[in-house]
Scaffold this active site. Structure first.
Site, PDB file in Angstrom:
ATOM      1  N   ALA A 146       0.808  -1.234   0.038  1.00  9.35           N
ATOM      2  CA  ALA A 146      -0.034  -0.132   0.087  1.00  9.35           C
ATOM      3  C   ALA A 146       0.917   1.244  -0.071  1.00  9.35           C
ATOM      4  O   ALA A 146       2.019   1.314   0.477  1.00  9.35           O
ATOM      5  CB  ALA A 146      -0.939  -0.156   1.225  1.00  9.35           C
ATOM      6  N   GLY A 151       0.661  -5.185   0.563  1.00  6.05           N
ATOM      7  CA  GLY A 151      -0.791  -5.164  -0.423  1.00  6.05           C
ATOM      8  C   GLY A 151      -0.116  -5.971  -1.428  1.00  6.05           C
ATOM      9  O   GLY A 151      -1.254  -6.354  -2.110  1.00  6.05           O
ATOM     10  N   GLU A 158      -0.508  -9.506  -0.753  1.00  7.69           N
ATOM     11  CA  GLU A 158      -1.951  -9.622  -0.637  1.00  7.69           C
ATOM     12  C   GLU A 158      -2.799  -9.771  -2.053  1.00  7.69           C
ATOM     13  O   GLU A 158      -3.411 -10.642  -2.343  1.00  7.69           O
ATOM     14  CB  GLU A 158      -2.560  -8.713   0.358  1.00  7.69           C
ATOM     15  CG  GLU A 158      -2.081  -8.633   1.621  1.00  7.69           C
ATOM     16  CD  GLU A 158      -2.504  -7.375   2.467  1.00  7.69           C
ATOM     17  OE1 GLU A 158      -2.184  -6.407   2.361  1.00  7.69           O
ATOM     18  OE2 GLU A 158      -3.743  -7.625   3.388  1.00  7.69           O
ATOM     19  N   GLU A 200       3.926  -5.232   7.285  1.00  3.14           N
ATOM     20  CA  GLU A 200       3.145  -4.048   8.032  1.00  3.14           C
ATOM     21  C   GLU A 200       3.586  -3.880   9.403  1.00  3.14           C
ATOM     22  O   GLU A 200       3.520  -2.924   9.979  1.00  3.14           O
ATOM     23  CB  GLU A 200       1.736  -4.480   7.716  1.00  3.14           C
ATOM     24  CG  GLU A 200       1.078  -4.137   6.404  1.00  3.14           C
ATOM     25  CD  GLU A 200       1.247  -5.634   5.510  1.00  3.14           C
ATOM     26  OE1 GLU A 200       2.009  -6.212   5.925  1.00  3.14           O
ATOM     27  OE2 GLU A 200       0.683  -5.594   4.538  1.00  3.14           O
TER      28      GLU A 200
HETATM   29  N1  COA Z   1       4.464   3.354  -0.504  1.00  6.34           N
HETATM   30  C1  COA Z   1       5.004   4.394  -1.101  1.00  6.34           C
HETATM   31  N2  COA Z   1       6.039   4.416  -1.673  1.00  6.34           N
HETATM   32  C2  COA Z   1       7.009   3.562  -1.863  1.00  6.34           C
HETATM   33  C3  COA Z   1       6.649   2.313  -1.327  1.00  6.34           C
HETATM   34  C4  COA Z   1       5.297   2.067  -0.858  1.00  6.34           C
HETATM   35  N3  COA Z   1       4.989   0.856  -0.164  1.00  6.34           N
HETATM   36  N4  COA Z   1       7.540   1.280  -1.556  1.00  6.34           N
HETATM   37  C5  COA Z   1       8.810   2.013  -2.453  1.00  6.34           C
HETATM   38  N5  COA Z   1       8.066   3.382  -2.644  1.00  6.34           N
HETATM   39  C6  COA Z   1       8.744   4.455  -2.989  1.00  6.34           C
HETATM   40  C7  COA Z   1       9.949   4.977  -2.163  1.00  6.34           C
HETATM   41  O1  COA Z   1       9.541   5.781  -1.476  1.00  6.34           O
HETATM   42  C8  COA Z   1      10.693   5.407  -3.534  1.00  6.34           C
HETATM   43  O2  COA Z   1      10.244   6.822  -3.751  1.00  6.34           O
HETATM   44  P1  COA Z   1      11.124   8.016  -4.027  1.00  6.34           P
HETATM   45  O3  COA Z   1      12.146   7.966  -5.100  1.00  6.34           O
HETATM   46  O4  COA Z   1      10.298   9.192  -4.246  1.00  6.34           O
HETATM   47  O5  COA Z   1      11.805   8.368  -2.606  1.00  6.34           O
HETATM   48  C9  COA Z   1      10.480   4.567  -4.472  1.00  6.34           C
HETATM   49  O6  COA Z   1       9.463   3.832  -4.429  1.00  6.34           O
HETATM   50  C10 COA Z   1      11.753   3.447  -4.876  1.00  6.34           C
HETATM   51  O7  COA Z   1      11.936   2.814  -3.419  1.00  6.34           O
HETATM   52  P2  COA Z   1      13.222   2.706  -2.685  1.00  6.34           P
HETATM   53  O8  COA Z   1      12.966   2.694  -1.161  1.00  6.34           O
HETATM   54  O9  COA Z   1      14.048   3.961  -2.977  1.00  6.34           O
HETATM   55  O10 COA Z   1      13.790   1.340  -3.224  1.00  6.34           O
HETATM   56  P3  COA Z   1      14.801   0.433  -2.632  1.00  6.34           P
HETATM   57  O11 COA Z   1      15.281  -0.670  -3.786  1.00  6.34           O
HETATM   58  O12 COA Z   1      15.798   1.178  -1.787  1.00  6.34           O
HETATM   59  O13 COA Z   1      13.854  -0.550  -1.476  1.00  6.34           O
HETATM   60  C11 COA Z   1      11.921  -1.783  -0.896  1.00  6.34           C
HETATM   61  C12 COA Z   1      12.970  -1.309  -2.249  1.00  6.34           C
HETATM   62  C13 COA Z   1      10.753  -2.238  -1.516  1.00  6.34           C
HETATM   63  C14 COA Z   1      12.735  -2.512   0.230  1.00  6.34           C
HETATM   64  C15 COA Z   1      11.519  -0.428  -0.063  1.00  6.34           C
HETATM   65  O14 COA Z   1      10.940   0.543  -1.077  1.00  6.34           O
HETATM   66  C16 COA Z   1      10.513  -0.570   0.827  1.00  6.34           C
HETATM   67  O15 COA Z   1      10.880  -1.006   1.978  1.00  6.34           O
HETATM   68  N6  COA Z   1       9.455  -0.504   0.645  1.00  6.34           N
HETATM   69  C17 COA Z   1       7.898  -0.354   1.471  1.00  6.34           C
HETATM   70  C18 COA Z   1       7.517  -1.817   1.626  1.00  6.34           C
HETATM   71  C19 COA Z   1       6.471  -1.912   2.570  1.00  6.34           C
HETATM   72  O16 COA Z   1       6.459  -1.606   3.945  1.00  6.34           O
HETATM   73  N7  COA Z   1       5.302  -2.212   2.082  1.00  6.34           N
HETATM   74  C20 COA Z   1       4.029  -2.638   2.923  1.00  6.34           C
HETATM   75  C21 COA Z   1       3.248  -1.303   2.934  1.00  6.34           C
HETATM   76  S1  COA Z   1       1.839  -1.446   4.186  1.00  6.34           S
END
Ligand code: COA
Length: 259
Positions: free
Chosen positions: A65, A110, A113, A133
């Protein structure tokens, strides 16, 4: 219907639905969830579509999400958001046409999911799965706490949900979260081939099988058996059943009409 965060292409009875917000790793904001609902409705009613592949643009399937929308949500809005997303995902799960998730990269929160709401999951060897989460002080809101234990068992689901740890595609396969792992450059071909195998079968049989599995898992064994027998009887009224059984005896390929 034009989409902002999705693409939907149809070729040869296969719809390819791609979550297309790669700069945010295809994170599901409310608008994308709403578009997913419209897309699955289109897939359900369009007679030129036999089934669908769901994937993500760029290096992620869906990274969860959209956390920027969650950060200041009120309890009332959070519940409404969860119910709205659950309802959309449920429309994928109950789609009478087969939907295969082709998981090309991160399937987190999500994203995991959404993949679980599809009927079958095929993963690229680069895919990563998790329900992180709890790291955000949340629990899954789009069905993850319910579908994950049903899919992989209580113990493993509890571990993934409580630790929030990410697992790779090989581990996801080992615990039954995905059906198959393939090389990244083969993902869409393999997913399409599996869908084509299903589409060669009787569409009414496939639809009732999806329903028997889905509804049956919510029933006692005895009730599920009745449901199965009813569907078995219903299919006996179809031209497709006569065609399928006759084709076997005549040693030829069946030609199903969905009637
Ligand atoms: N919601 C909003 N934005 C997200 C996102 C999310 N769930 N997952 C990634 N993004 C965005 C990042 O903020 C970043 O945006 P920006 O360039 O404007 O800062 C972009 O996507 C790229 O992500 P980034 O974190 O820089 O890539 P990474 O390769 O370093 O890490 C992940 C990848 C997937 C490990 C990391 O993005 C992450 O942990 N995301 C969240 C996962 C999560 O907790 N999901 C459950 C949500 S309820």
């Amino acid at each position: 219907m034009p989409f902002k965060f999705l693409t939907l292409e149809v070729a040869d009875r296969v719809a390819t639905l791609t979550v297309n917000r790669p700069d945010k790793l295809n994170a599901l904001n409310d608008a994308t969830i709403a578009e997913l609902g419209n897309a699955i409705d289109q897939i359900r009613v369009d007679d030129s579509i036999g089934g669908a592949l769901l994937t993500g643009a760029g290096r992620a399937f869906v990274a969860g999400a959209d956390i920027s929308e969650l950060s200041n949500q009120s309890p009332v809005l959070a519940k409404a958001r969860a119910r709205a997303g659950q309802e959309v995902f449920r429309r994928f799960e109950t789609c009478p046409k087969p939907v295969i998730a082709a998981v090309n990269g991160f399937a987190l929160g999500g994203g995991c999911e959404l993949a679980m709401a599809c009927h079958i999951r095929i993963a690229s060897d680069a895919a990563k799965f998790g329900q992180p989460e709890s790291k955000l002080g949340l629990l899954p809101g789009y069905g993850g706490s319910q579908r994950l234990p049903r899919l992989i068992g209580k113990g493993r689901a509890t571990q993934l949900l409580l630790t929030g740890e990410m697992i790779d595609a090989a581990d996801a396969y080992r615990i039954g979260l995905v059906n198959k792992v393939v090389a990244g450059d083969q993902l869409m071909t393999e997913a399409r081939n599996m869908l084509k195998t299903i589409l060669a079968n009787g569409p009414l049989a496939v639809a009732l099988c999806i329903e028997a599995i889905d509804r049956g898992l919510q029933m006692s064994l005895e009730e599920g058996m009745i449901l199965e027998a009813n569907h078995f009887g219903l299919l006996a009224a179809t031209e497709d059943m006569r065609e399928g059984t006759r084709a076997f005896m005549e040693k030829r390929a069946p030609v199903f009409k969905g009637k």
